[in-house]
Design a protein around this motif. Structure first.
Motif, short mmCIF file in Angstrom:
data_model
loop_
_atom_site.label_atom_id
_atom_site.label_comp_id
_atom_site.label_asym_id
_atom_site.label_seq_id
_atom_site.Cartn_x
_atom_site.Cartn_y
_atom_site.Cartn_z
N GLY A 365 43.78 41.13 36.34
CA GLY A 365 42.85 40.03 36.48
C GLY A 365 43.53 38.68 36.37
N GLU A 366 44.50 38.56 35.45
CA GLU A 366 45.21 37.29 35.27
C GLU A 366 46.00 36.93 36.52
OE1 GLU A 366 47.52 38.12 31.83
OE2 GLU A 366 45.87 37.72 30.41
N GLU A 367 46.62 37.91 37.18
CA GLU A 367 47.41 37.63 38.38
C GLU A 367 46.52 37.16 39.53
OE1 GLU A 367 51.09 40.78 37.65
OE2 GLU A 367 49.22 41.45 38.60
N GLY A 384 29.38 32.79 47.45
CA GLY A 384 29.36 33.07 46.02
C GLY A 384 30.50 33.97 45.56
N GLY A 385 31.40 34.31 46.50
CA GLY A 385 32.44 35.28 46.17
C GLY A 385 33.49 34.75 45.20
N LYS A 386 33.81 33.47 45.30
CA LYS A 386 34.85 32.92 44.42
C LYS A 386 34.39 32.97 42.97
CE LYS A 386 38.12 29.12 43.93
NZ LYS A 386 38.69 27.91 44.55
N ARG A 387 33.13 32.58 42.76
CA ARG A 387 32.61 32.60 41.39
C ARG A 387 32.61 34.01 40.83
NH1 ARG A 387 27.66 33.66 40.43
NH2 ARG A 387 26.98 32.96 42.49
N ARG A 388 32.19 35.00 41.67
CA ARG A 388 32.16 36.41 41.20
C ARG A 388 33.57 36.92 40.91
NH1 ARG A 388 28.70 36.89 45.63
NH2 ARG A 388 30.29 38.05 46.80
N ALA A 396 38.65 41.18 33.28
CA ALA A 396 39.77 42.14 33.32
C ALA A 396 40.96 41.64 32.50
CB ALA A 396 40.20 42.37 34.76
N GLY A 397 41.19 40.34 32.51
CA GLY A 397 42.33 39.80 31.76
C GLY A 397 43.64 40.42 32.21
N GLY A 398 44.39 41.00 31.28
CA GLY A 398 45.67 41.62 31.60
C GLY A 398 45.55 43.05 32.09
N ARG A 399 44.31 43.55 32.23
CA ARG A 399 44.10 44.91 32.72
C ARG A 399 43.99 44.91 34.25
NH1 ARG A 399 40.19 44.24 28.99
NH2 ARG A 399 38.56 44.48 30.58
N PRO A 400 44.18 46.06 34.91
CA PRO A 400 44.07 46.13 36.37
C PRO A 400 42.68 45.68 36.84
CG PRO A 400 45.11 48.11 35.52
CD PRO A 400 44.62 47.35 34.33
N LEU A 401 42.65 44.97 37.95
CA LEU A 401 41.39 44.51 38.54
C LEU A 401 40.98 45.50 39.63
CD1 LEU A 401 39.42 41.97 38.59
CD2 LEU A 401 40.69 41.32 40.66
N LEU A 403 39.85 47.05 43.03
CA LEU A 403 39.96 46.52 44.37
C LEU A 403 38.61 46.11 44.94
CD1 LEU A 403 42.64 48.79 46.08
CD2 LEU A 403 42.83 46.38 45.49
N THR A 404 37.57 46.75 44.45
CA THR A 404 36.23 46.39 44.94
C THR A 404 35.89 44.94 44.62
OG1 THR A 404 35.31 47.28 42.88
CG2 THR A 404 35.32 48.74 44.81
N ALA A 405 36.45 44.44 43.55
CA ALA A 405 36.20 43.04 43.20
C ALA A 405 36.76 42.11 44.27
CB ALA A 405 36.81 42.71 41.85
N LEU A 406 37.85 42.54 44.91
CA LEU A 406 38.44 41.74 45.99
C LEU A 406 37.68 41.94 47.29
CD1 LEU A 406 42.22 42.42 45.26
CD2 LEU A 406 41.01 40.26 44.93
N SER A 407 37.43 43.20 47.65
CA SER A 407 36.78 43.49 48.93
C SER A 407 35.37 42.92 49.00
CB SER A 407 36.74 45.00 49.19
OG SER A 407 36.00 45.66 48.16
#
Length: 524
Positions: A365-367, A384-388, A396-401, A403-407
């Motif tokens: 998430g940080e990356e 509204g995608g940028k805010r989400r 997520a922080g330092g944990r894996p984000l 991929l659905t959050a991106l798509s």
């Protein structure tokens, strides 16, 4: 108190020697009975990083040690906004340096430190003039009336607010036994300390005062340092020592530098050996500053795997070099002046890009937050995608984000670029006004990868004191003020010491460039 003087010519390991001897004395007298004072915070960090058996509070700048001993509050300089409100006619660029003017809120350019301003012919403010006179312990009756008038207002204001300025901390500690009794006090870079600073150190209630430095490398005259003050008083031979071998300077460079520094009129003659087994090279080049605009800068840089340092006497002289490096996509920096964005243009942008180019693994998430935050909402995101996405990154922080959050947040074109870790997205979909030199950054990434660490250092000679590189390129050009000093018999020594420091930064190859104007030092 018994004073000792240890001379450390270039590369002879002054800091290593101090660390070793300090550890020995800590074992003899107790860790709390040994102190180390250095000139700058960066030098303090270097000494402290040696993991010495000494309390952290005993390793500091002299200013910090005096402030702590006095239990003083914040310095008057940090309250300059209030001073400007109370005395607006004394809070001008004629009175206060650019750094303090910015604290007031005035937009003042300051791309040079005070030493470079003097060499380039810039003026000294009334604040700086007063500080130098106090640091040199010049009696008030020898000050100019304008400096006296300004300082009377400043000092009265400080007193009325119960504050002391940086120099005031030193004046309050001199000869007062406020500093804690110590068995041994080491002074790193002692030659750069002013007469006032040296007087404070010599009045410290310590049994042994060990001054470590090299008068040939004094570059702090702009702040009030006087090279002769380090050499006085004369000491018995048994209380002086020269560190006798350089671990950096090769034979050919050592021979040239030794001849060069012999031209200084007032110095302590000292003999030291070059690095054992290192021949080195001194090369005369016909490259001049104006050639930077013709794109010939890459010719100055050493082979891959080597570090290079490109130096000039004043920062403005390097503008053409910097433009050429950017044009060619060659990564550069100045690790000794990290706050100077002009010399460190990759610091923020490359950090952001590395969050995008992560290789085969997924993003944290940080990356994602690093690069997603600079993308334009209308270009890269669904409504509204940028805010989400930013919210998902925070969760997520330092944990894996996922991929659905991106798509679910990016539009189709942006998602394709992100999936391929294509840095083009940072160019085509970047927010207007996103800080940093992005065209240059993208050229660097495409040529060298996002994980590149610059091997080229660019800066003034002042800025790299204490640094080193495999190859050092030096321009001989001087400003009108610097050239006037060079041509003056009484002031020439300052310029000779400056270029001695430049020459002795190299571990192997020294390149002496051609002058681009009549105002330059002569390589001989």
């Amino acid at each position: 108190m018994t004073e000792y003087r240890v001379y450390g010519p270039p590369g002879t390991g002054k800091t290593t020697w101090i660390a070793r001897k300090a550890a020995e004395y800590a074992g003899m007298f107790g860790s709390d009975q040994v102190s180390i004072c250095s000139m700058t915070r960066s030098a303090v960090r270097e000494v402290a990083g040696r993991d010495l058996p000494i309390p952290d509070d005993n390793i500091s700048t002299l200013h910090a040690r005096c402030r702590r001993a006095l239990m003083a509050g914040k310095p008057a300089e940090s309250m300059v906004r209030d001073f400007a409100r109370d005395h607006p006619s004394y809070a001008t660029s004629e009175c206060l340096p650019a750094g303090l003017m910015r604290s007031i809120g005035n937009n003042v350019s300051d791309d040079s430190t005070s030493d470079e301003v003097l060499l380039s012919g810039g003026g000294v403010t009334l604040y700086e003039h007063a500080q130098i006179l106090r640091q040199q312990m010049i009696p008030r009756d020898r000050w100019s009336p304008r400096v006296v008038a300004w300082f009377d207002v400043w000092s009265s204001w400080c007193a009325s607010h119960g504050a002391m300025d940086f120099t005031g901390w030193l004046e309050a500690c001199r000869g007062t036994n406020v500093l804690p009794p110590q068995q041994v006090v080491f002074v790193d870079e002692a030659q750069d300390h002013t007469p006032l600073q040296l007087a404070v150190l010599r009045s410290w209630p310590a049994q042994h005062l060990i001054m470590v430095g090299d008068d040939d490398q004094n570059l702090y005259e702009w702040s009030g340092a006087v090279p002769a003050a380090f050499l006085s008083p004369a000491l018995p031979a048994e209380q002086e020592r020269v560190l006798a071998e350089s671990h950096r300077v090769p034979r050919a460079v050592h021979a040239l530098a030794t001849r060069w520094i012999s031209g200084v009129q007032e110095r302590r003659e000292k003999s030291y050996a070059p690095k054992a087994g290192a021949e080195g090279k001194v090369i005369r080049s016909d490259f001049a500053l104006y050639d930077a605009d013709a794109g010939q800068v890459p010719d100055l840089i050493g082979e891959p795997g080597r570090t290079s340092m490109i130096l000039a006497s004043c920062s403005y002289m390097l503008n053409g070099v910097i433009s050429a490096l950017k044009r060619e996509g060659i990564p550069f920096w100045n690790p000794y002046r990290r706050l100077d964005a002009h010399w460190n243009p990759l610091d923020r942008t490359l950090h952001i890009a590395r969050g995008l180019v992560v290789g085969d693994r997924g993003w944290t998430g940080e990356e994602v937050s690093r690069w997603a935050s600079i993308l334009a909402e209308k270009k890269a995101f669904e409504r509204g995608g940028k805010r989400r996405l930013i919210q998902a990154c925070e969760e997520a922080g330092g944990r894996p984000l996922p991929l659905t959050a991106l798509s679910e947040s990016l539009n189709g074109e942006a998602y394709d670029l992100v999936s391929n870790q294509d840095v083009a997205i940072l160019d085509s979909m970047r927010m207007t006004g996103a800080t940093g030199d992005w065209p240059y950054t993208l050229r660097v990434i495409r040529s060298h990868g996002a994980g590149v660490r610059p091997s080229v250092i660019v800066g003034t000679i002042h800025s790299v004191k204490g640094g080193e590189a495999d190859d050092v390129v030096v321009f001989p050009d001087l400003s009108p003020a610097g050239y006037a000093e060079y041509m003056s018999r009484s002031e020439r020594d300052r310029i000779l010491r400056l270029y001695y420091v430049a020459m002795t930064r190299t571990r192997d190859r020294l390149v002496l460039c051609e002058q681009s104007s009549p105002r330059a030092v002569s390589w001989g």
